[in-house]
Design a protein around this motif. Structure first.
Motif, PDB file in Angstrom:
ATOM      1  N   PHE A   1       4.247 -55.460   1.566  1.00 15.60           N
ATOM      2  CA  PHE A   1       3.180 -55.382   2.553  1.00 15.60           C
ATOM      3  C   PHE A   1       3.421 -54.246   3.540  1.00 15.60           C
ATOM      4  O   PHE A   1       2.517 -53.451   3.833  1.00 15.60           O
ATOM      5  CB  PHE A   1       3.054 -56.709   3.304  1.00 15.60           C
ATOM      6  N   ILE A   2       4.650 -54.150   4.037  1.00 11.56           N
ATOM      7  CA  ILE A   2       4.984 -53.075   4.978  1.00 11.56           C
ATOM      8  C   ILE A   2       4.850 -51.715   4.301  1.00 11.56           C
ATOM      9  O   ILE A   2       4.365 -50.756   4.917  1.00 11.56           O
ATOM     10  CB  ILE A   2       6.405 -53.274   5.553  1.00 11.56           C
ATOM     11  N   SER A   3       5.231 -51.619   3.034  1.00 16.42           N
ATOM     12  CA  SER A   3       5.088 -50.358   2.306  1.00 16.42           C
ATOM     13  C   SER A   3       3.620 -49.973   2.182  1.00 16.42           C
ATOM     14  O   SER A   3       3.269 -48.797   2.352  1.00 16.42           O
ATOM     15  CB  SER A   3       5.699 -50.474   0.909  1.00 16.42           C
ATOM     16  N   ALA A   4       2.754 -50.927   1.888  1.00 12.97           N
ATOM     17  CA  ALA A   4       1.321 -50.645   1.774  1.00 12.97           C
ATOM     18  C   ALA A   4       0.747 -50.190   3.113  1.00 12.97           C
ATOM     19  O   ALA A   4      -0.062 -49.256   3.169  1.00 12.97           O
ATOM     20  CB  ALA A   4       0.586 -51.878   1.265  1.00 12.97           C
ATOM     21  N   VAL A   5       1.162 -50.822   4.194  1.00 14.15           N
ATOM     22  CA  VAL A   5       0.685 -50.427   5.525  1.00 14.15           C
ATOM     23  C   VAL A   5       1.165 -49.017   5.863  1.00 14.15           C
ATOM     24  O   VAL A   5       0.402 -48.200   6.383  1.00 14.15           O
ATOM     25  CB  VAL A   5       1.145 -51.445   6.592  1.00 14.15           C
ATOM     26  N   LEU A   6       2.416 -48.708   5.562  1.00 12.14           N
ATOM     27  CA  LEU A   6       2.947 -47.369   5.850  1.00 12.14           C
ATOM     28  C   LEU A   6       2.237 -46.293   5.040  1.00 12.14           C
ATOM     29  O   LEU A   6       1.944 -45.216   5.564  1.00 12.14           O
ATOM     30  CB  LEU A   6       4.452 -47.326   5.593  1.00 12.14           C
ATOM     31  N   VAL A   7       1.951 -46.577   3.766  1.00 15.01           N
ATOM     32  CA  VAL A   7       1.225 -45.607   2.940  1.00 15.01           C
ATOM     33  C   VAL A   7      -0.149 -45.351   3.537  1.00 15.01           C
ATOM     34  O   VAL A   7      -0.610 -44.204   3.616  1.00 15.01           O
ATOM     35  CB  VAL A   7       1.110 -46.109   1.480  1.00 15.01           C
ATOM     36  N   GLU A   8      -0.819 -46.412   3.990  1.00 18.45           N
ATOM     37  CA  GLU A   8      -2.142 -46.241   4.574  1.00 18.45           C
ATOM     38  C   GLU A   8      -2.087 -45.474   5.894  1.00 18.45           C
ATOM     39  O   GLU A   8      -2.938 -44.629   6.159  1.00 18.45           O
ATOM     40  CB  GLU A   8      -2.798 -47.605   4.782  1.00 18.45           C
ATOM     41  N   LEU A   9      -1.079 -45.745   6.707  1.00 18.41           N
ATOM     42  CA  LEU A   9      -0.956 -45.035   7.978  1.00 18.41           C
ATOM     43  C   LEU A   9      -0.641 -43.559   7.780  1.00 18.41           C
ATOM     44  O   LEU A   9      -1.174 -42.696   8.477  1.00 18.41           O
ATOM     45  CB  LEU A   9       0.121 -45.674   8.843  1.00 18.41           C
ATOM     46  N   VAL A  10       0.246 -43.251   6.847  1.00 17.98           N
ATOM     47  CA  VAL A  10       0.673 -41.871   6.635  1.00 17.98           C
ATOM     48  C   VAL A  10      -0.401 -41.052   5.930  1.00 17.98           C
ATOM     49  O   VAL A  10      -0.691 -39.921   6.318  1.00 17.98           O
ATOM     50  CB  VAL A  10       2.000 -41.835   5.837  1.00 17.98           C
ATOM     51  N   SER A  11      -1.031 -41.622   4.903  1.00 17.20           N
ATOM     52  CA  SER A  11      -1.972 -40.845   4.100  1.00 17.20           C
ATOM     53  C   SER A  11      -3.413 -40.961   4.569  1.00 17.20           C
ATOM     54  O   SER A  11      -4.244 -40.130   4.206  1.00 17.20           O
ATOM     55  CB  SER A  11      -1.882 -41.279   2.634  1.00 17.20           C
ATOM     56  N   GLY A  12      -3.738 -41.997   5.337  1.00 17.79           N
ATOM     57  CA  GLY A  12      -5.109 -42.176   5.791  1.00 17.79           C
ATOM     58  C   GLY A  12      -6.025 -42.775   4.749  1.00 17.79           C
ATOM     59  O   GLY A  12      -7.236 -42.819   4.937  1.00 17.79           O
ATOM     60  N   GLN A  13      -5.476 -43.205   3.640  1.00 17.47           N
ATOM     61  CA  GLN A  13      -6.273 -43.842   2.596  1.00 17.47           C
ATOM     62  C   GLN A  13      -5.539 -45.051   2.056  1.00 17.47           C
ATOM     63  O   GLN A  13      -4.337 -45.173   2.233  1.00 17.47           O
ATOM     64  CB  GLN A  13      -6.593 -42.850   1.486  1.00 17.47           C
ATOM     65  N   GLY A  14      -6.265 -45.938   1.420  1.00 12.76           N
ATOM     66  CA  GLY A  14      -5.667 -47.151   0.885  1.00 12.76           C
ATOM     67  C   GLY A  14      -4.705 -46.863  -0.249  1.00 12.76           C
ATOM     68  O   GLY A  14      -4.652 -45.762  -0.795  1.00 12.76           O
ATOM     69  N   VAL A  15      -3.951 -47.871  -0.622  1.00  5.11           N
ATOM     70  CA  VAL A  15      -2.922 -47.710  -1.658  1.00  5.11           C
ATOM     71  C   VAL A  15      -3.547 -47.336  -2.997  1.00  5.11           C
ATOM     72  O   VAL A  15      -3.049 -46.452  -3.702  1.00  5.11           O
ATOM     73  CB  VAL A  15      -2.077 -49.001  -1.784  1.00  5.11           C
ATOM     74  N   LEU A  16      -4.665 -47.976  -3.373  1.00  6.38           N
ATOM     75  CA  LEU A  16      -5.284 -47.662  -4.659  1.00  6.38           C
ATOM     76  C   LEU A  16      -5.845 -46.244  -4.689  1.00  6.38           C
ATOM     77  O   LEU A  16      -5.762 -45.558  -5.712  1.00  6.38           O
ATOM     78  CB  LEU A  16      -6.380 -48.679  -4.967  1.00  6.38           C
ATOM     79  N   HIS A  17      -6.392 -45.774  -3.572  1.00  5.57           N
ATOM     80  CA  HIS A  17      -6.849 -44.380  -3.506  1.00  5.57           C
ATOM     81  C   HIS A  17      -5.655 -43.433  -3.521  1.00  5.57           C
ATOM     82  O   HIS A  17      -5.711 -42.375  -4.144  1.00  5.57           O
ATOM     83  CB  HIS A  17      -7.676 -44.133  -2.235  1.00  5.57           C
ATOM     84  N   PHE A  18      -4.593 -43.785  -2.841  1.00 11.47           N
ATOM     85  CA  PHE A  18      -3.387 -42.964  -2.804  1.00 11.47           C
ATOM     86  C   PHE A  18      -2.813 -42.788  -4.210  1.00 11.47           C
ATOM     87  O   PHE A  18      -2.349 -41.694  -4.572  1.00 11.47           O
ATOM     88  CB  PHE A  18      -2.349 -43.586  -1.869  1.00 11.47           C
ATOM     89  N   LEU A  19      -2.844 -43.857  -5.001  1.00  9.99           N
ATOM     90  CA  LEU A  19      -2.310 -43.777  -6.366  1.00  9.99           C
ATOM     91  C   LEU A  19      -3.301 -43.184  -7.362  1.00  9.99           C
ATOM     92  O   LEU A  19      -2.962 -42.986  -8.519  1.00  9.99           O
ATOM     93  CB  LEU A  19      -1.891 -45.186  -6.826  1.00  9.99           C
ATOM     94  N   GLY A  20      -4.512 -42.909  -6.909  1.00  9.27           N
ATOM     95  CA  GLY A  20      -5.524 -42.316  -7.766  1.00  9.27           C
ATOM     96  C   GLY A  20      -6.200 -43.300  -8.693  1.00  9.27           C
ATOM     97  O   GLY A  20      -6.763 -42.902  -9.725  1.00  9.27           O
TER      98      GLY A  20
END
Length: 50
Positions: free
Chosen positions: A29-48
């Motif tokens: 959960f914390i990893s998903a929140v950090l990815v969203e904060l850093v990249s500005g997009q959700g985890v599924l968008h971040f992974l393409g």
């Protein structure tokens, strides 16, 4: 070698397994929140995937 029940691995819904499940869920959960904060997009968008 003595088999200590506290150190032996038991399969199934045990207290130890539930502790690990909770710890790994918190890390995920914390990893998903950090990815969203850093990249500005959700985890599924971040992974393409979306």
């Amino acid at each position: 070698m003595e088999n200590n029940s506290r150190n032996s691995w038991n399969w199934g819904f045990t207290a130890g397994a539930e502790n690990w499940n909770g710890r790994l869920a918190m890390i995920g959960f914390i990893s998903a929140v950090l990815v969203e904060l850093v990249s500005g997009q959700g985890v599924l968008h971040f992974l393409g995937l979306l």
